[in-house]
Every structure is written in structure tokens, then in C-alpha cells.
Design a protein around this motif. Structure first.
Motif, PDB file in Angstrom:
ATOM      1  N   GLY A  35       0.786  -1.220   0.000  1.00  0.00           N
ATOM      2  CA  GLY A  35       0.000   0.000   0.000  1.00  0.00           C
ATOM      3  C   GLY A  35       0.817   1.269   0.000  1.00  0.00           C
ATOM      4  O   GLY A  35       0.281   2.352   0.154  1.00  0.00           O
ATOM      5  N   THR A  36       2.127   1.176  -0.161  1.00  0.00           N
ATOM      6  CA  THR A  36       3.012   2.344  -0.101  1.00  0.00           C
ATOM      7  C   THR A  36       3.729   2.535  -1.430  1.00  0.00           C
ATOM      8  O   THR A  36       4.246   1.575  -2.004  1.00  0.00           O
ATOM      9  CB  THR A  36       4.053   2.182   1.015  1.00  0.00           C
ATOM     10  OG1 THR A  36       3.381   2.059   2.271  1.00  0.00           O
ATOM     11  CG2 THR A  36       4.986   3.373   1.061  1.00  0.00           C
ATOM     12  N   ASP A 210      -0.450  10.469   3.612  1.00  0.00           N
ATOM     13  CA  ASP A 210      -1.383   9.386   3.881  1.00  0.00           C
ATOM     14  C   ASP A 210      -2.687   9.617   3.124  1.00  0.00           C
ATOM     15  O   ASP A 210      -3.118  10.766   2.934  1.00  0.00           O
ATOM     16  CB  ASP A 210      -1.702   9.302   5.377  1.00  0.00           C
ATOM     17  CG  ASP A 210      -0.473   9.000   6.218  1.00  0.00           C
ATOM     18  OD1 ASP A 210       0.396   8.237   5.742  1.00  0.00           O
ATOM     19  OD2 ASP A 210      -0.364   9.539   7.340  1.00  0.00           O
ATOM     20  N   ARG A 211      -3.313   8.527   2.728  1.00  0.00           N
ATOM     21  CA  ARG A 211      -4.622   8.633   2.085  1.00  0.00           C
ATOM     22  C   ARG A 211      -5.610   9.280   3.053  1.00  0.00           C
ATOM     23  O   ARG A 211      -5.691   8.908   4.215  1.00  0.00           O
ATOM     24  CB  ARG A 211      -5.110   7.246   1.683  1.00  0.00           C
ATOM     25  CG  ARG A 211      -6.483   7.230   1.012  1.00  0.00           C
ATOM     26  CD  ARG A 211      -6.816   5.832   0.501  1.00  0.00           C
ATOM     27  NE  ARG A 211      -6.869   4.878   1.605  1.00  0.00           N
ATOM     28  CZ  ARG A 211      -7.959   4.636   2.337  1.00  0.00           C
ATOM     29  NH1 ARG A 211      -9.084   5.304   2.075  1.00  0.00           N
ATOM     30  NH2 ARG A 211      -7.939   3.753   3.313  1.00  0.00           N
ATOM     31  N   GLU A 213      -8.841   9.250   4.307  1.00  0.00           N
ATOM     32  CA  GLU A 213      -9.957   8.303   4.278  1.00  0.00           C
ATOM     33  C   GLU A 213     -11.322   8.991   4.302  1.00  0.00           C
ATOM     34  O   GLU A 213     -12.347   8.387   3.958  1.00  0.00           O
ATOM     35  CB  GLU A 213      -9.839   7.327   5.461  1.00  0.00           C
ATOM     36  CG  GLU A 213     -10.023   7.941   6.842  1.00  0.00           C
ATOM     37  CD  GLU A 213      -8.785   8.634   7.380  1.00  0.00           C
ATOM     38  OE1 GLU A 213      -8.856   9.230   8.476  1.00  0.00           O
ATOM     39  OE2 GLU A 213      -7.725   8.581   6.690  1.00  0.00           O
ATOM     40  N   VAL A 233      -3.778   3.990  -3.043  1.00  0.00           N
ATOM     41  CA  VAL A 233      -2.691   3.504  -2.182  1.00  0.00           C
ATOM     42  C   VAL A 233      -2.905   4.062  -0.778  1.00  0.00           C
ATOM     43  O   VAL A 233      -3.641   5.030  -0.591  1.00  0.00           O
ATOM     44  CB  VAL A 233      -1.300   3.916  -2.723  1.00  0.00           C
ATOM     45  CG1 VAL A 233      -1.043   3.286  -4.086  1.00  0.00           C
ATOM     46  CG2 VAL A 233      -1.183   5.437  -2.812  1.00  0.00           C
ATOM     47  N   ASP A 234      -2.282   3.457   0.188  1.00  0.00           N
ATOM     48  CA  ASP A 234      -2.437   3.914   1.572  1.00  0.00           C
ATOM     49  C   ASP A 234      -1.521   5.088   1.901  1.00  0.00           C
ATOM     50  O   ASP A 234      -1.872   5.944   2.713  1.00  0.00           O
ATOM     51  CB  ASP A 234      -2.141   2.766   2.553  1.00  0.00           C
ATOM     52  CG  ASP A 234      -3.147   1.634   2.427  1.00  0.00           C
ATOM     53  OD1 ASP A 234      -4.335   1.930   2.201  1.00  0.00           O
ATOM     54  OD2 ASP A 234      -2.743   0.469   2.537  1.00  0.00           O
ATOM     55  N   GLN A 235      -0.361   5.104   1.238  1.00  0.00           N
ATOM     56  CA  GLN A 235       0.656   6.074   1.636  1.00  0.00           C
ATOM     57  C   GLN A 235       1.601   6.326   0.469  1.00  0.00           C
ATOM     58  O   GLN A 235       1.895   5.431  -0.311  1.00  0.00           O
ATOM     59  CB  GLN A 235       1.435   5.502   2.823  1.00  0.00           C
ATOM     60  CG  GLN A 235       2.315   6.464   3.580  1.00  0.00           C
ATOM     61  CD  GLN A 235       2.923   5.793   4.797  1.00  0.00           C
ATOM     62  OE1 GLN A 235       3.779   4.917   4.683  1.00  0.00           O
ATOM     63  NE2 GLN A 235       2.472   6.194   5.990  1.00  0.00           N
ATOM     64  N   LYS A 530      -1.685   3.246  -8.756  1.00  0.00           N
ATOM     65  CA  LYS A 530      -1.758   2.072  -7.896  1.00  0.00           C
ATOM     66  C   LYS A 530      -0.502   1.235  -8.071  1.00  0.00           C
ATOM     67  O   LYS A 530       0.177   1.303  -9.092  1.00  0.00           O
ATOM     68  CB  LYS A 530      -3.010   1.250  -8.200  1.00  0.00           C
ATOM     69  CG  LYS A 530      -3.165   0.794  -9.639  1.00  0.00           C
ATOM     70  CD  LYS A 530      -4.497   0.097  -9.829  1.00  0.00           C
ATOM     71  CE  LYS A 530      -4.710  -0.288 -11.302  1.00  0.00           C
ATOM     72  NZ  LYS A 530      -6.024  -0.962 -11.492  1.00  0.00           N
TER      73      LYS A 530
END
Length: 532
Positions: A35-36, A210-211, A213, A233-235, A530
Motif C-alpha cells: 500500500g506504499t 497518507d490517504r 480516508e 494507495v495507503d501512503q 496504484k
């Protein structure tokens, strides 16, 4: 005089390019989490306020954490972004904007119309398009918590285009937008698709995003900078790896996923790696050019500026900056190559190899008497550093006392703010780039203005040119604007505030596992991408 590219590039890079398919070695690190995404940007991020600094890295930061009222799509047409709906009165003097639902700040509070009003006012102090808009504005005010109004003295048909122009109107919290435009906003709290992670910020080493949310994207498909900003992506971590070969080695080893400025010497290495890819995200290309300080000697004299125009051998500068001919071409039009307004008016100064003798004569006619000409050299940007060295050598060859002031790009950005003489910490010349596509928009492009203190760094003041530029927004047909562009170009090249070095097409390098990158002029948004 001939200066080879090899003489101007670090030995390590030359060695890295010497082998046909070398393996770039670097200490291995643990692979990135799924996710990074890890990115190496063109320069280190040191200015966080996107109204205070138009550098690409600061604008990418702005796009990540802030949102905009409108945004250009892939065809550079304006589309609503934070705005849910808008309308204009019958006399086209009153524009009413209503914010869409779901807009909230990273601190948990709601975005309001008051935030928008304050942000527009702050942005208009720095943006050329904003300055033009404010000449027509009677008032900007909040109508209710979600609605604001722009009221004009007289109609301005390109108002929405200005609000979506590439000098992006980022919406900040009212408390931040009320900070003077000459001071930096450092809170880094926006309403955009990413949140700046203050606890993981390591200035000089890395910055983490950071995403968000809580971000509610638009329902339309992503298109350029418009539509749904969906973060996949998360980060995202921006790693500060300034040595190009080290960064390329990290890319090949899988330690990073993206490199914004892979040097030409290593493109063959990257192309030969089955896990890597090269992409040109801005198909319009970039213009590289010199900017002179028009307030101080010697370039406060028009003949000294004209001397540079004749001195530059574009192919030589492109060779030391870019290297491979398939990635560059010369350019003579002030409106760039291949835009709607590209023309050949007053381009007789262009000559293959330049004209050093004429340049020397013009310097003498300007009254130049040996005062130092200080060139700001960005040591962490290889292309700009190489150009600076060649420029210094070329000037010295015609008897100009050229000095290099070496620093990282942040140092260049800070020093170019100064209007003082070189004896008092000022400067004479620096090199920079911008998207070729922006040259079709002289009414909003800050680098194309020549309105003195309100102009971009260098502060040229060409009254005849500005009188012509002022006519641009009121012309209705392409033919009228093309005719005006010729007149503008004629007077601009007579006065010279910018010296073109050429056009180039810079590929980014990425691991093939990183997909979904959005290609737009000058900026690299991080949503939509992504990592497999």
C-alpha cells in the motif's frame, strides 16, 4: 569554444552509462509495502505554501493536500471540482458558486464559503490570472455557509478559465488564507485526497502523505486534474535521493517506485530492465530558459539582455542539458513550439551556433564595465547545473565577468526572491523550465507577464508589451489572438525578459508495478496511481 557534456557531468554518471547493460549496485533494503509508493521528486520540498512558490514540487504538494474550486481536464478545459453547481446573471456580472457536499478539512471541520472567499483573495495577490480577475471584481463575498459570490464591475468571459488556470487556486482554511501572501502557510492542513503526515516528516530525507480516508471524490471519472480523485494507495513517501545514479539504483532494486528526472546517461539502462518503464507524462514538452534580473546591472540595460539572446547556441545548451537529440528541439517563438499562437515574428536573432561577436558588441554598447554577473547554479538539478556552467563559460569567452553561485534548488528559489544588487546578495541570471503548453495562455501565465514589480522573478517592465497583453482576454476569435500574438512577440523580443534555451521531453522512470499515473503539464498528481 566546445565544452563536452562529459566534462560537465559527474564521473559517476558517465561511468554508469559506459556499460551497455550494467547492474546498478546499492545496498538492498526491505521492499515497499503493497500500500506504499515511494517516489523521488525533481527537487527536495522546502516550501510548503503553493501560493508562495510555483515550483513543481511545491505544486505537487499543493495538489496532494488541497483541493481546488475548478480544475483542468486532459484537454485543459475547466471543470468543477469543489464547486457543486454555479450560475451567472443575465448581464454576466454576478457569478454564484455553491460547494458540493462532503467537503471537510483534515482537522475534521467543514469547508465553508468563507474559506473560499479568503483563498481567492490570497491567490489573486500572486496569480497573474487572479490579478487580471481582480481588475474586474467589484466584490467577493459569502452568501451562506456553502455559497459565495463573485461580483464584477464588467463582464469577464474567461472568469471560469482563470479559476481553473495552471496557477492553481488551492482552497485553504480561512485562518491560513488570511496570512499575508508574502508569508508562508506551514499548517499543511487541506481538504484534498492526501493528508500530510507531520509526525513522519524528515526534512532533507523524506516526506510522507497518507490517504485521506474522509475524502469524498467527485462521481465523474478521473480526467486530467478533474473528475474523481480516487486514492488507490495507503501512503506515498517522497524520498530525497539527490544523486541520480543512486536513485536509479534504488529504482532498479525495487526500493523506490518512481523517479521524476532520470538522467539521459541512464535511460538505456532503465529501458533494458524488464521491470522498469519510461513515460513522457507531458507530451507538450518543457521549455528551458534563462531569466535575467532586469532591475540590476548589467541586465537593466536592454542591450545586455539582447546580447544574451544572440549569444545562446540552443543546440549546445540542449546537448549539455539533455544529451540525446530525440528528446529535444530548438524553439524561437515566445509562444513555444506547436501551440495555437506559435509564430516567427522577430526571430532573426536565432542563429545556429549563436553569434558571440554580436553579443560581445551589444554588451559593450550597453556600457558593461566588468561588474560580476552572478548565475544561480542548482547543484541538485543536473540539467540546470550543467546549463549554468556552460553559460558561465560562454559569457567569460566574450569578456563577461561571470560567477557561479552554487546551491541546491531551495537556495536558488530563496535567492531569486531578492531584488538587490549582487553585492547585496542579489543575482543576475537563473535557469528554469515550464510546460510548453502554458505558453498559449499569456493572460494567466505568470512567467509571460512584464509588469514590473508584479511580474515573476526578474521583474521585466515592458509597457508596450503589457498594453498588448491586456487586450488578450477581450478578443473573441482565434485569428484575432494569433495576430495579437505576433505583435506581442515582436515587442517582447525587442525588449527580452527571457532567453529560450530550447524544448525537451523529459521521461519519468517507474517500476512497471506502478500504474495509473496521470499525465498533465508541469504537475504529477498522486491520486489514481496504484501499485501491484
Amino acid at each position: 569554444m566546445a565544452i563536452s557534456r562529459r566534462e560537465l557531468i559527474k564521473a559517476g554518471l558517465a561511468a554508469g552509462a559506459a556499460a551497455s547493460v550494467p547492474v546498478l549496485s546499492r545496498a538492498q533494503a526491505a521492499p515497499a509495502a503493497a500500500g506504499t509508493v515511494r517516489m523521488v521528486k525533481d527537487t527536495d520540498l522546502q516550501t510548503f505554501d503553493p501560493f508562495l512558490n510555483w515550483d513543481y514540487v511545491t505544486q505537487d504538494h499543493g495538489l496532494a493536500i488541497y483541493d481546488t474550486l475548478f480544475a483542468p481536464d486532459s484537454k485543459m478545459l475547466p471543470r468543477p471540482q469543489m464547486v457543486g453547481k454555479w450560475g451567472v446573471s443575465q448581464d454576466k456580472k454576478i457569478y454564484t458558486f455553491e460547494l458540493r457536499d462532503g467537503l471537510g478539512w483534515h482537522d475534521g471541520t467543514l469547508v465553508t464559503a468563507a474559506d473560499c472567499v479568503a483563498s481567492i483573495r490570497r491567490w489573486s495577490q500572486k496569480s497573474v490570472g487572479g490579478q487580471l480577475m481582480m481588475q474586474h471584481v467589484k466584490n467577493i463575498y459569502k452568501k451562506d455557509e456553502k455559497t459565495f459570490v463573485i461580483e464584477l464591475h464588467e463582464s469577464l468571459g474567461i472568469l471560469i478559465d482563470i479559476l481553473a488556470s495552471p496557477t492553481y487556486l488551492y482552497v485553504m482554511r480561512e485562518r491560513d488564507a488570511e496570512i499575508p501572501a508574502t508569508e508562508q502557510v506551514t499548517a499543511n492542513i487541506g481538504s484534498g485526497p492526501f493528508k500530510f503526515n507531520h509526525s513522519l516528516a524528515k526534512p532533507g530525507a523524506s516526506f510522507t502523505y497518507d490517504r485521506n480516508e474522509r475524502y469524498v471524490p467527485r462521481k465523474e471519472p478521473s480526467d486530467g486534474l478533474s473528475g474523481g480523485k480516487i486514492v488507490r494507495v495507503d501512503q506515498v513517501i517522497w524520498e530525497n535521493i539527490r544523486d541520480p545514479q543512486t536513485a536509479a539504483a534504488a529504482l532498479q532494486a525495487g526500493e523506490i517506485d518512481f523517479m521524476q528526472l532520470p538522467p539521459v546517461e541512464l535511460l538505456s539502462v532503465i529501458e533494458s530492465d524488464p521491470d522498469l518503464a519510461l513515460d513522457v507524462l507531458d507530451p507538450s514538452g518543457q521549455l528551458m530558459y534563462l531569466r535575467m534580473n532586469c532591475l540590476q546591472k548589467p541586465f537593466n540595460n536592454v542591450k545586455a539582455r539582447q546580447a544574451l539572446l544572440h549569444l545562446v547556441d540552443q543546440e549546445a545548451f540542449l546537448q549539455v542539458a539533455i544529451g540525446d537529440q530525440k528528446y529535444y528541439r530548438t524553439v524561437t517563438s515566445f509562444f513555444g513550439n506547436g501551440t495555437l499562437y506559435t509564430n516567427d515574428e522577430n526571430t532573426g536573432w536565432f542563429k545556429k551556433g549563436g553569434d558571440p561577436e554580436k553579443a560581445k558588441r551589444l554588451f559593450e554598447e550597453s556600457g558593461y564595465s566588468g561588474e560580476p554577473v552572478v548565475i544561480l547554479q542548482p547543484t541538485d538539478w543536473a540539467q540546470g547545473s550543467n546549463v549554468s556552467e556552460l553559460l558561465a563559460a560562454t559569457l567569460r569567452n566574450i569578456g563577461v565577468n561571470a560567477e557561479l553561485a552554487a546551491s541546491d534548488w531551495a537556495g536558488v528559489a530563496a535567492r531569486r526572491e531578492k531584488k538587490d544588487s549582487v553585492e547585496n546578495g542579489g543575482w543576475s541570471i537563473f535557469c528554469t523550465t515550464e510546460s510548453n503548453s502554458t505558453r498559449a495562455n499569456p493572460h494567466v501565465n505568470v512567467t509571460m507577464a512584464a509588469n514590473g514589480d508584479k511580474a515573476w522573478y526578474g521583474w521585466p517592465k515592458f509597457e508596450e508589451y503589457e498594453a498588448l497583453r491586456a487586450k488578450w482576454p477581450n478578443l473573441e476569435t482565434l485569428e484575432e489572438r494569433q495576430a495579437l500574438a505576433r505583435s506581442m512577440q515582436k515587442t517582447y523580443w525587442d525588449n527580452v525578459g527571457t532567453v529560450l534555451l530550447g524544448q525537451f521531453f523529459q521521461p519519468i522512470a517507474r517500476r512497471k508495478s506502478l500504474t495509473g499515473l496521470i499525465g498533465m503539464p508541469e504537475v504529477i498528481p498522486m491520486w489514481n496511481m496504484k501499485r501491484a
